[in-house]
Design an enzyme around this catalytic site. Structure first.
Site, PDB file in Angstrom:
ATOM      1  N   HIS A  35       0.817  -1.212   0.000  1.00 18.05           N
ATOM      2  CA  HIS A  35       0.000   0.000   0.000  1.00 18.05           C
ATOM      3  C   HIS A  35       0.855   1.268   0.000  1.00 18.05           C
ATOM      4  O   HIS A  35       0.350   2.369   0.179  1.00 18.05           O
ATOM      5  CB  HIS A  35      -0.905  -0.045   1.245  1.00 18.05           C
ATOM      6  CG  HIS A  35      -2.011   0.941   1.257  1.00 18.05           C
ATOM      7  ND1 HIS A  35      -2.095   1.967   2.193  1.00 18.05           N
ATOM      8  CD2 HIS A  35      -3.096   1.090   0.460  1.00 18.05           C
ATOM      9  CE1 HIS A  35      -3.189   2.676   1.978  1.00 18.05           C
ATOM     10  NE2 HIS A  35      -3.818   2.176   0.930  1.00 18.05           N
TER      11      HIS A  35
ATOM     12  N   HIS B  68      -8.341  12.231   1.991  1.00 14.79           N
ATOM     13  CA  HIS B  68      -7.625  10.957   1.922  1.00 14.79           C
ATOM     14  C   HIS B  68      -6.274  11.040   2.625  1.00 14.79           C
ATOM     15  O   HIS B  68      -5.520  10.079   2.640  1.00 14.79           O
ATOM     16  CB  HIS B  68      -7.443  10.556   0.447  1.00 14.79           C
ATOM     17  CG  HIS B  68      -6.985   9.165   0.219  1.00 14.79           C
ATOM     18  ND1 HIS B  68      -5.771   8.865  -0.379  1.00 14.79           N
ATOM     19  CD2 HIS B  68      -7.560   7.963   0.498  1.00 14.79           C
ATOM     20  CE1 HIS B  68      -5.632   7.556  -0.466  1.00 14.79           C
ATOM     21  NE2 HIS B  68      -6.707   6.983   0.062  1.00 14.79           N
TER      22      HIS B  68
ATOM     23  N   LYS C  37       3.319   4.445  -1.154  1.00 15.94           N
ATOM     24  CA  LYS C  37       3.414   5.429  -2.225  1.00 15.94           C
ATOM     25  C   LYS C  37       4.778   6.093  -2.080  1.00 15.94           C
ATOM     26  O   LYS C  37       5.014   6.855  -1.140  1.00 15.94           O
ATOM     27  CB  LYS C  37       2.310   6.494  -2.137  1.00 15.94           C
ATOM     28  CG  LYS C  37       0.873   5.912  -2.102  1.00 15.94           C
ATOM     29  CD  LYS C  37       0.370   5.800  -0.708  1.00 15.94           C
ATOM     30  CE  LYS C  37      -1.117   5.509  -0.624  1.00 15.94           C
ATOM     31  NZ  LYS C  37      -1.520   4.203  -1.105  1.00 15.94           N
TER      32      LYS C  37
ATOM     33  N   ASP D  29      16.866  10.356  -8.698  1.00 17.07           N
ATOM     34  CA  ASP D  29      18.321  10.522  -8.626  1.00 17.07           C
ATOM     35  C   ASP D  29      18.877  10.296  -7.226  1.00 17.07           C
ATOM     36  O   ASP D  29      19.983  10.737  -6.913  1.00 17.07           O
ATOM     37  CB  ASP D  29      18.740  11.908  -9.126  1.00 17.07           C
ATOM     38  CG  ASP D  29      18.527  12.082 -10.625  1.00 17.07           C
ATOM     39  OD1 ASP D  29      18.350  11.058 -11.315  1.00 17.07           O
ATOM     40  OD2 ASP D  29      18.531  13.224 -11.096  1.00 17.07           O
TER      41      ASP D  29
ATOM     42  N   ASP E  10       1.649  17.336  19.840  1.00 22.01           N
ATOM     43  CA  ASP E  10       2.104  18.606  20.423  1.00 22.01           C
ATOM     44  C   ASP E  10       2.665  19.499  19.325  1.00 22.01           C
ATOM     45  O   ASP E  10       2.094  19.568  18.242  1.00 22.01           O
ATOM     46  CB  ASP E  10       3.101  18.330  21.546  1.00 22.01           C
ATOM     47  CG  ASP E  10       2.481  17.500  22.676  1.00 22.01           C
ATOM     48  OD1 ASP E  10       1.251  17.571  22.849  1.00 22.01           O
ATOM     49  OD2 ASP E  10       3.234  16.775  23.365  1.00 22.01           O
TER      50      ASP E  10
ATOM     51  N   LYS F 231      -3.354  11.092   5.467  1.00 25.60           N
ATOM     52  CA  LYS F 231      -3.128  10.168   6.581  1.00 25.60           C
ATOM     53  C   LYS F 231      -1.921  10.664   7.379  1.00 25.60           C
ATOM     54  O   LYS F 231      -0.775  10.406   6.987  1.00 25.60           O
ATOM     55  CB  LYS F 231      -2.872   8.759   6.050  1.00 25.60           C
ATOM     56  CG  LYS F 231      -3.876   8.281   4.977  1.00 25.60           C
ATOM     57  CD  LYS F 231      -3.252   7.187   4.125  1.00 25.60           C
ATOM     58  CE  LYS F 231      -3.996   6.970   2.825  1.00 25.60           C
ATOM     59  NZ  LYS F 231      -5.242   6.260   2.933  1.00 25.60           N
TER      60      LYS F 231
END
Length: 384
Positions: A140, A313, A142, A147, A320, A315
């Site tokens: 899952h 979407h 991404k 480079d 603090d 996450k």
């Protein structure tokens, strides 16, 4: 490993967050590194434009790893930028989850390979396939690395981002320049090795990045290959470490008992706990399960913000004024126990302050759920 060891393993972290960094290191095997520049990208089109611009500027290699890469206008646009890069001699390697990117692997990948782009399906499933993966175990993550100097991670896939009709996706993407890009590179190369059993031995895979900025960060991978539910352990510890404020943003909130108790405990001991959820959903059953927790959360004093303008979407979690954890993991058992996920811990007051400004925008465009209002919901909704 030799490249990463050149950096200071204890890069001036304040005493209050040092134990958190130590835990993240033990759970994910990467130490905090200084010298990073961080950009927070929330606009869907801007984030995509930025990635394509970096692909067009790459001179050595482009590495992409995505759960969802779709055969749509966005997927084809990125594929075109990869083809341009491959045409000028840049090595382009793409890892796509076999389930999440099924359509692109079937339709778009052959065209990409014809342009000299390496495309590999991750964890292919099938009853009659040799070495088939379990269908419920997914990659899952991404990740983009360019480079070996620039990296991207967060919640955004390579797709048009229209999960909910009429409410386009709103994401949180971290673009990092500096040594943390090495850690994203290492995860990419490890995932590729597990699928292909071949190593990438290019000398330029881990170039010396220099001092790109002042932010301290570390990558925390999680999934079945790590200590049991290490991503969940880290988040729970962060919740217990909070003293003043917690803001948790997630599109899917179906916690197990330990996570829920940590969140409730923070609120009960006087921490201002804000849970930001999308008012709109692309998974009805998940949203119904999510709502089953609202009574207990509201009773403990948790502020539940239902975001209206888009399907949120993003996450991430802020603790603090000192720590943020941004990544690909949702707050559910799939992300905690089944998915390969990626997160980045950021130890920087300036970055956290910018996240606070973004969160204030969420609050301003959300409906704040009250216990009185929630108690008046119809019997049919309560039953569901």
């Amino acid at each position: 490993e030799q490249m990463l060891s050149r950096r200071d393993p204890r890069p001036g972290l304040p005493p209050n967050v040092t134990p958190l960094a130590t835990l993240a290191t033990r759970l994910g095997d990467f130490a905090p590194l200084n010298g990073n520049q961080v950009e927070l990208l929330t606009d869907y089109a801007v984030s995509l434009d930025r990635l394509i611009s970096d692909i067009d500027s790459a001179s050595q290699h482009v590495h992409l790893l995505y759960y969802i890469y779709d055969d749509d206008a966005t997927g084809r646009r990125v594929a075109e930028s990869l083809a341009r890069a491959a045409g000028r001699g840049v090595k382009c390697r793409v890892l796509l989850d076999a389930v999440g990117s099924k359509r692109a692997l079937r339709k778009l990948a052959p065209q990409m390979r014809a342009k000299g782009i390496e495309v590999t399906a991750l964890m292919p499933a099938g009853l009659f396939r040799r070495n088939a993966a379990r269908f419920d175990l997914r990659n899952h993550r991404k990740i983009a690395v360019l480079d070996g100097k620039i990296g991207y991670t967060g919640s955004q896939n390579i797709t048009n981002g229209r999960f909910v009709a009429g409410f386009p996706n709103e994401e949180m993407v971290v673009r990092v320049a500096g040594p943390v890009a090495w850690q994203l590179q290492a995860i990419f190369l490890a995932d590729r090795y597990l699928e292909t059993n071949t190593l990438v031995e290019d000398a330029e895979a881990f170039p010396e990045p220099g001092q790109a900025g002042e932010v301290i960060g570390q990558v925390v991978p999680s999934g079945p290959g790590y200590r049991q539910e290490n991503g969940q352990q880290l988040m729970i510890t962060l919740l217990y470490a909070a003293r003043e404020r917690v803001v948790l943003t997630t599109p899917y909130f179906v916690p197990d008992e330990p996570f829920l108790e940590a969140l409730l405990s923070a609120s009960r001991r006087g921490v201002a706990v804000h849970l930001v959820l999308s008012s709109h959903a692309n998974q009805t059953l998940t949203q119904l399960a999510q709502r089953s927790f609202y009574d207990e959360l509201l009773d403990a004093g948790v502020s539940i913000h239902l975001y209206q303008p888009h399907f949120l979407h993003a996450k991430y979690l802020t603790i603090d004024d000192d720590v943020a954890l941004v990544g690909s993991a949702n707050i559910d058992i799939r992300s905690f126990a089944l998915n390969a996920e990626i997160g980045i811990m950021l130890y920087d007051a300036g970055v956290v302050a910018e996240l606070h400004r973004i969160q204030e925008g969420y609050f301003a465009h959300s409906t704040l759920l009250t216990a009185e209002e929630w108690g008046r919901r119809p019997l049919a909704i309560r039953t569901l």
